[in-house]
Design an enzyme around this catalytic site. Structure first.
Site, short mmCIF file in Angstrom:
data_model
loop_
_atom_site.label_atom_id
_atom_site.label_comp_id
_atom_site.label_asym_id
_atom_site.label_seq_id
_atom_site.Cartn_x
_atom_site.Cartn_y
_atom_site.Cartn_z
N LYS A 40 0.85 -1.20 0.00
CA LYS A 40 0.00 0.00 0.00
C LYS A 40 0.88 1.25 0.00
O LYS A 40 2.08 1.18 0.31
CB LYS A 40 -0.91 -0.02 1.23
CG LYS A 40 -0.18 -0.03 2.56
CD LYS A 40 -1.10 -0.38 3.72
CE LYS A 40 -0.33 -0.39 5.03
NZ LYS A 40 -1.14 -0.94 6.13
N ARG A 138 -11.11 -0.19 14.46
CA ARG A 138 -11.01 0.53 13.19
C ARG A 138 -12.01 -0.04 12.19
O ARG A 138 -12.92 0.65 11.76
CB ARG A 138 -9.57 0.44 12.69
CG ARG A 138 -9.29 1.22 11.43
CD ARG A 138 -7.81 1.28 11.10
NE ARG A 138 -7.26 0.01 10.67
CZ ARG A 138 -5.99 -0.18 10.28
NH1 ARG A 138 -5.15 0.86 10.26
NH2 ARG A 138 -5.55 -1.36 9.91
N HIS A 167 -6.70 -7.58 12.87
CA HIS A 167 -5.49 -6.76 12.88
C HIS A 167 -5.17 -6.37 14.32
O HIS A 167 -6.06 -5.99 15.07
CB HIS A 167 -5.72 -5.52 12.01
CG HIS A 167 -4.46 -4.73 11.72
ND1 HIS A 167 -3.35 -5.29 11.14
CD2 HIS A 167 -4.18 -3.42 11.90
CE1 HIS A 167 -2.41 -4.35 11.00
NE2 HIS A 167 -2.89 -3.22 11.44
N ARG A 223 0.81 -10.90 7.00
CA ARG A 223 0.80 -9.70 6.15
C ARG A 223 2.01 -8.84 6.52
O ARG A 223 1.97 -8.08 7.47
CB ARG A 223 -0.49 -8.90 6.39
CG ARG A 223 -1.78 -9.71 6.20
CD ARG A 223 -3.01 -8.83 6.34
NE ARG A 223 -3.10 -8.14 7.62
CZ ARG A 223 -3.74 -8.60 8.69
NH1 ARG A 223 -4.35 -9.77 8.66
NH2 ARG A 223 -3.77 -7.89 9.80
N TYR A 266 14.49 30.95 5.65
CA TYR A 266 13.37 31.74 6.15
C TYR A 266 13.43 31.90 7.67
O TYR A 266 13.71 30.94 8.38
CB TYR A 266 12.05 31.04 5.82
CG TYR A 266 11.70 31.03 4.35
CD1 TYR A 266 11.45 32.22 3.67
CD2 TYR A 266 11.61 29.83 3.66
CE1 TYR A 266 11.12 32.21 2.32
CE2 TYR A 266 11.27 29.80 2.31
CZ TYR A 266 11.03 31.00 1.65
OH TYR A 266 10.71 30.99 0.33
N CYS A 313 13.01 24.64 3.44
CA CYS A 313 12.10 25.37 2.56
C CYS A 313 11.25 24.37 1.78
O CYS A 313 11.40 23.16 1.92
CB CYS A 313 12.89 26.23 1.58
SG CYS A 313 14.16 27.27 2.31
N MET A 314 10.38 24.87 0.93
CA MET A 314 9.52 23.96 0.16
C MET A 314 10.34 23.05 -0.76
O MET A 314 10.02 21.87 -0.92
CB MET A 314 8.50 24.76 -0.65
CG MET A 314 7.44 23.88 -1.28
SD MET A 314 6.26 24.79 -2.30
CE MET A 314 5.32 25.66 -1.08
N ASP A 315 11.38 23.62 -1.37
CA ASP A 315 12.11 22.87 -2.39
C ASP A 315 13.59 22.70 -2.10
O ASP A 315 14.30 22.09 -2.90
CB ASP A 315 11.98 23.60 -3.74
CG ASP A 315 10.58 24.10 -3.97
OD1 ASP A 315 9.69 23.24 -4.05
OD2 ASP A 315 10.36 25.33 -4.02
C1 LIG Z 1 -0.42 -1.93 6.71
C2 LIG Z 1 -1.02 -3.19 7.17
C3 LIG Z 1 -0.24 -4.32 7.39
C4 LIG Z 1 1.27 -4.29 7.32
O1 LIG Z 1 1.76 -3.85 8.55
P1 LIG Z 1 3.35 -3.72 8.86
O2 LIG Z 1 3.38 -3.27 10.26
O3 LIG Z 1 3.87 -2.71 7.91
O4 LIG Z 1 3.93 -5.07 8.64
C5 LIG Z 1 -0.88 -5.49 7.73
N1 LIG Z 1 -2.22 -5.54 7.84
C6 LIG Z 1 -3.01 -4.46 7.65
C7 LIG Z 1 -4.48 -4.59 7.80
C8 LIG Z 1 -2.44 -3.26 7.32
O5 LIG Z 1 -3.23 -2.18 7.16
#
Ligand SMILES: *Cc1c(COP(=O)(O)O)cnc(C)c1O
Length: 373
Positions: A40, A138, A167, A223, A266, A313-315
């Site tokens: 992601k 969540r 999770h 995951r 700045y 700065c921004m850039d």
């Molecule tokens: C982002 C995410 C993960 C991965 O988590 P890490 O801590 O980066 O390994 C696993 N499961 C869900 C639902 C997530 O949103």
């Protein structure tokens, strides 16, 4: 090595490090446990397509994304195989999920109906993973809602309940109490399904931290996100052999000598104590190098550390290099290794009061990604 024409500020992504990290996480998995690579947020800033291709070559069979659009862009880039959308998608996006063969996380009946209808219309089936909220607060059904929900959605045409997951909110915490409470609730849900004769083949709960600290939380899939990029998932619990895959580099864009008393950047928060040379770095907060790093972060030039002089700065940002013979074009490392020293994402995160996760995600699209390894 950065190509003649790209801007002199880039993120170097070492795919060899990602392969190494996949192996390191895999080494912590029990027999038969598969891995999902979470890509992601453009692969935590590393480039989702390149990371997905790399992990696929390493035999990782699942890919995880947060939103539908991320799944679609992977399909467009030719990434095949299972892709799970970890977030909950609005019912109206069902007609996008189905034709791209994406797998949806599910926690509402409306969502299930919309996916089923889209699958019927397309003459195909859609796979879903039911999300259970065991205490993250969540997304997901509460444990007692799961069995009736699964029974109900199993009646829907062209919809296959392939997975179930939860999770953890504290998998990286030294205090293991709440983690075990969540795990126990999830195990109870699975036992309940089992006693009803409902078999869901893919069961997952662990993020990187849980995968490497709690084998009992691996079920048959983990995951893994942050660890694959080489960032420690649970620094207070384990030190894994990981290699950070991302470096943020630039070439000095300008060097000039300014008179004593000159305010740098700045707000004049840094004043030259004597006549001194200032090197300008063409990276700023619009590149994701936060203004919160002003006057505090250090960068590497000639293998030495230099603290930022005044505000980002921004850039651009500046360093007072004093007598060091820094020249236009010299390499600056803002994240990563140079010589014997290293600026880590964790180091920048602690200055900013955030996590290393956020540091790599912040690096904006304006920074070209250069792949090595
Ligand atoms: C982002 C995410 C993960 C991965 O988590 P890490 O801590 O980066 O390994 C696993 N499961 C869900 C639902 C997530 O949103």
């Amino acid at each position: 090595m950065t190509g003649e024409l790209i801007r002199p500020a880039w993120a170097e992504i070492d795919l060899g490090c990602i392969r190494h990290n996949v192996g390191e996480v895999a080494g912590h998995l029990q027999d038969g446990v598969q891995m999902m690579a979470v890509v992601k947020a453009n692969g935590y800033g590393h480039g989702a397509v390149q990371v997905a291709k790399t992990v696929r070559e390493c035999g990782v069979n699942w890919i995880g994304v947060a939103i539908v659009e991320e799944g679609i862009s992977l399909r467009r880039a030719g990434i095949e195989g299972p892709i799970l959308i970890l977030g909950v998608s609005p019912a109206r996006q069902a007609p996008l999920i189905v034709p791209h063969g994406l797998t949806a996380a599910l926690c509402t009946y409306d969502g299930a109906e919309a996916l089923s209808a889209a699958a019927v219309a397309a003459g195909t089936t859609v796979k879903v993973h039911v999300k259970v909220d065991t205490g993250m607060g969540r997304l997901g059904l509460l444990p007692h809602e799961v069995i009736p929900f699964v029974k109900r959605i199993r009646e829907l045409p062209h919809l296959v309940v392939e997975g179930i997951f939860t999770h953890f909110s504290t998998a990286d915490d030294c205090d293991r109490g709440y983690f075990h409470q969540q795990l126990h609730l999830f195990q109870q849900v699975l036992a309940g399904l089992d006693s009803e004769g409902i078999r869901i083949p893919v069961v997952h709960a662990a993020n990187s931290a849980a995968a490497v600290t709690a084998p009992e939380a691996q079920f048959n899939l983990v995951r893994a996100g942050v660890a694959l990029y080489g960032l420690q998932p649970a620094p207070e619990l384990v030190a894994l052999d990981l290699r950070p895959a991302l470096s943020l580099k630039a070439n000095v864009s300008y060097v000039h000598t300014v008179p004593q008393g000159t305010g740098i950047s700045y707000g004049r928060r840094y004043l030259a104590r004597s006549e001194t040379a200032v090197a300008t770095i063409p990276v700023g907060y619009a590149d994701g190098y936060s203004r919160l790093l002003s006057s505090r972060a250090e960068v590497l030039v000639h293998g030495r550390r230099f603290r930022l002089s005044g505000n980002v700065c921004m850039d651009q940002c500046m360093i007072d290099v004093g007598p060091e013979p820094v020249q236009i074009g010299d390499e600056v490392v803002l994240i990563g290794r140079q010589g014997d020293d290293e600026v880590t994402a964790m180091e920048l995160a602690s200055i900013m009061g955030t996590l290393h996760y956020e540091i790599v995600c912040l690096i904006s699209e304006r920074i070209p990604r250069v792949y090595v390894g």
